[in-house]
Enzyme design. Sequence first.
Site, PDB file in Angstrom:
ATOM      1  N   GLY A 240       3.970  -5.170   2.267  1.00  0.00           N
ATOM      2  CA  GLY A 240       4.525  -3.847   2.007  1.00  0.00           C
ATOM      3  C   GLY A 240       6.003  -3.762   1.705  1.00  0.00           C
ATOM      4  N   PRO A 276       2.712 -10.704   2.395  1.00  0.00           N
ATOM      5  CA  PRO A 276       3.610 -10.209   1.354  1.00  0.00           C
ATOM      6  C   PRO A 276       3.015 -10.406  -0.037  1.00  0.00           C
ATOM      7  CG  PRO A 276       4.293 -12.391   2.033  1.00  0.00           C
ATOM      8  CD  PRO A 276       3.146 -12.014   2.944  1.00  0.00           C
ATOM      9  N   GLY A 277       3.209  -9.415  -0.892  1.00  0.00           N
ATOM     10  CA  GLY A 277       2.769  -9.545  -2.274  1.00  0.00           C
ATOM     11  C   GLY A 277       3.953  -9.311  -3.193  1.00  0.00           C
ATOM     12  N   ARG A 278       4.279  -8.029  -3.366  1.00  0.00           N
ATOM     13  CA  ARG A 278       5.309  -7.617  -4.317  1.00  0.00           C
ATOM     14  C   ARG A 278       6.657  -8.304  -4.086  1.00  0.00           C
ATOM     15  NH1 ARG A 278       5.042  -2.260  -6.493  1.00  0.00           N
ATOM     16  NH2 ARG A 278       3.746  -1.754  -4.696  1.00  0.00           N
ATOM     17  N   ARG A 314       1.396   0.870 -13.997  1.00  0.00           N
ATOM     18  CA  ARG A 314       2.146   1.441 -12.872  1.00  0.00           C
ATOM     19  C   ARG A 314       2.863   2.767 -13.205  1.00  0.00           C
ATOM     20  NH1 ARG A 314       5.705  -0.457 -10.301  1.00  0.00           N
ATOM     21  NH2 ARG A 314       4.885   0.146  -8.290  1.00  0.00           N
ATOM     22  N   TYR A 318       1.430   5.612 -10.916  1.00  0.00           N
ATOM     23  CA  TYR A 318       2.256   5.932  -9.739  1.00  0.00           C
ATOM     24  C   TYR A 318       3.616   6.514 -10.123  1.00  0.00           C
ATOM     25  CZ  TYR A 318      -0.781   2.035  -8.266  1.00  0.00           C
ATOM     26  OH  TYR A 318      -1.825   1.176  -8.055  1.00  0.00           O
ATOM     27  N   CYS A 343      -4.121   6.591 -26.698  1.00  0.00           N
ATOM     28  CA  CYS A 343      -4.285   8.018 -26.961  1.00  0.00           C
ATOM     29  C   CYS A 343      -4.402   8.819 -25.673  1.00  0.00           C
ATOM     30  CB  CYS A 343      -5.502   8.224 -27.852  1.00  0.00           C
ATOM     31  SG  CYS A 343      -5.246   7.377 -29.415  1.00  0.00           S
ATOM     32  N   GLU A 344      -3.369   8.787 -24.891  1.00  0.00           N
ATOM     33  CA  GLU A 344      -3.276   9.600 -23.674  1.00  0.00           C
ATOM     34  C   GLU A 344      -1.804   9.887 -23.449  1.00  0.00           C
ATOM     35  OE1 GLU A 344      -5.240   9.230 -20.173  1.00  0.00           O
ATOM     36  OE2 GLU A 344      -6.833   7.907 -20.877  1.00  0.00           O
ATOM     37  N   TYR A 372       1.422  -6.518  -9.577  1.00  0.00           N
ATOM     38  CA  TYR A 372       0.558  -5.405  -9.988  1.00  0.00           C
ATOM     39  C   TYR A 372       0.767  -5.075 -11.467  1.00  0.00           C
ATOM     40  CZ  TYR A 372       0.423  -5.212  -4.926  1.00  0.00           C
ATOM     41  OH  TYR A 372       0.299  -5.550  -3.594  1.00  0.00           O
TER      42      TYR A 372
HETATM   43  N1  LLP Z   1      -2.053  -6.495   2.685  1.00  0.00           N
HETATM   44  C1  LLP Z   1      -2.917  -5.497   2.430  1.00  0.00           C
HETATM   45  C2  LLP Z   1      -4.036  -5.271   3.348  1.00  0.00           C
HETATM   46  C3  LLP Z   1      -2.737  -4.680   1.295  1.00  0.00           C
HETATM   47  O1  LLP Z   1      -3.592  -3.688   1.060  1.00  0.00           O
HETATM   48  C4  LLP Z   1      -1.659  -4.934   0.425  1.00  0.00           C
HETATM   49  C5  LLP Z   1      -1.442  -4.116  -0.777  1.00  0.00           C
HETATM   50  C6  LLP Z   1      -0.789  -5.998   0.722  1.00  0.00           C
HETATM   51  C7  LLP Z   1      -1.025  -6.743   1.868  1.00  0.00           C
HETATM   52  C8  LLP Z   1       0.381  -6.353  -0.141  1.00  0.00           C
HETATM   53  O2  LLP Z   1       1.333  -5.350  -0.205  1.00  0.00           O
HETATM   54  P1  LLP Z   1       2.736  -5.628  -0.916  1.00  0.00           P
HETATM   55  O3  LLP Z   1       3.491  -6.638  -0.076  1.00  0.00           O
HETATM   56  O4  LLP Z   1       2.474  -6.136  -2.266  1.00  0.00           O
HETATM   57  O5  LLP Z   1       3.384  -4.288  -0.932  1.00  0.00           O
HETATM   58  N2  LLP Z   1      -0.996  -1.360  -7.229  1.00  0.00           N
HETATM   59  C9  LLP Z   1       0.056  -0.777  -6.423  1.00  0.00           C
HETATM   60  C10 LLP Z   1       0.204  -1.466  -5.078  1.00  0.00           C
HETATM   61  C11 LLP Z   1      -1.072  -1.479  -4.264  1.00  0.00           C
HETATM   62  C12 LLP Z   1      -0.943  -2.246  -2.992  1.00  0.00           C
HETATM   63  C13 LLP Z   1      -2.250  -2.380  -2.297  1.00  0.00           C
HETATM   64  N3  LLP Z   1      -2.217  -3.150  -1.104  1.00  0.00           N
HETATM   65  C14 LLP Z   1       1.371  -0.793  -7.211  1.00  0.00           C
HETATM   66  O6  LLP Z   1       1.377  -1.231  -8.352  1.00  0.00           O
HETATM   67  O7  LLP Z   1       2.394  -0.328  -6.712  1.00  0.00           O
END
Ligand code: LLP
Length: 418
Positions: A240, A276-278, A314, A318, A343-344, A372
């Site tokens: 997150g 961690p992802g983003r 995105r 969002y 076309c949107e 993402y």
């Molecule tokens: N763990 C769980 C259980 C999650 O649902 C998520 C993200 C993460 C970890 C990783 O979160 P991060 O560190 O990346 O914030 N598509 C959206 C974001 C959706 C995130 C969903 N869950 C965007 O483009 O902003």
Amino acid sequence: MDHFELTNGELHAEQVPLAAIAAAVGTPVYVYSRATLTRHARVFREALSVLPRVHLAFAVKSNPNLAVLKLLASEGYGADVVSAGEMHRALAAGMPGEHIVFSGVGKTQREMHEALEAGLGQFNLESEEEGVELSAIAAARGKRAAATLRVNPDVDARTHAKISTGKSENKFGVPYDQAAGIYARLSALPGLAMRGLDCHIGSQITDLEPSRAAFTKMGELMGALRGQGLTVTHMDLGGGLGVPYRAGETLPGPAEYAAMVAELTRDWDATLMFEPGRVITGNGGVLVTEVIRVKAGAVHPFVIVDAAMNDLVRPAMYDAWHDFAAVRPTGQRMTANIVGPICESSDTFAMARDTDAVGAGDLAVFRTAGAYGATMANTYNSRALVPEVMVDGDKWAVVAERIEPATILAAERVPEWL
Ligand code: LLP
């Protein structure tokens, strides 16, 4: 910090001119910088090294490209997966099964079987119902599945509503006030080895207070469970952490986050897990696009680029901001609406944006597109599925080919009775 910089007036990924990649692969194309991804993986890991026992599970959903996963595996990351498809990618990238955590609110029984077969390290259960099913499946295979219970701490992450997951009205986890009872009942099941709690309150979190509030509640719940004689050895604090999307923006980074976690969890005596992802992949990629033409508008001109909402959803989904910059900036500026060809009206990347001046045939990038981005691409309007490239110093390689509309068309069938 990233490695997409101007050298001799031209935007490069590390030492490779983006124009060279665009000429060879075409546009739109995602370009990742290996050095940037590696740096972010290390900064996050090193920040958390102030904690005694840590497990890092990269959120595959943010960027599931096989080459990216391979790089993160070599940096010591396991994976957080939410489908059998993601699990097979993580395994294919060489991540050991026991380093993989299975999250997600809708794991199917078939996926549970596959995950047990692969020796997955942990299931993050999202409900009592799911736990009962997993226990039966595991017990029938003579196994006990290591699991945590995802708790919904009812905390507002103060992020976009569509990426907020820790409020009571969200579908994720079990209600905080029912969690202790559910945990006790799941702990008594023969096919589960309950070992802790899990929470994830949202994504692109730019303020540490909501996480502090959520983790405080999780610590209290952990204490209550242990007080009842239940085992809690693992606490999964989710992902997150947000990243800067605008030049000059400063947000709490991994060091501040780690300091907050260290202070709160000082007495927890548990393995802390992170997803961690983003924060790892966001700034590690850009989407390179070519301007098709500039069309006069009622107020501002429309810069029509060859990337669209199907390649980077995105902004449409969002209202997300991605910095837009010319690959060969002239120093001139313009105020423009930046749009794709779909076309949107939602196929709009930016309105009234003050940006580098661009014209037909110019290359440009959307920055901070490594998370993402490609993974949410689709083929709407019968467009191609966007390709991906990874750069490493002065070399580069296609790490996902463009899937042409003709390939997709070839997979469709017209029944003989039509
Ligand atoms: N763990 C769980 C259980 C999650 O649902 C998520 C993200 C993460 C970890 C990783 O979160 P991060 O560190 O990346 O914030 N598509 C959206 C974001 C959706 C995130 C969903 N869950 C965007 O483009 O902003």
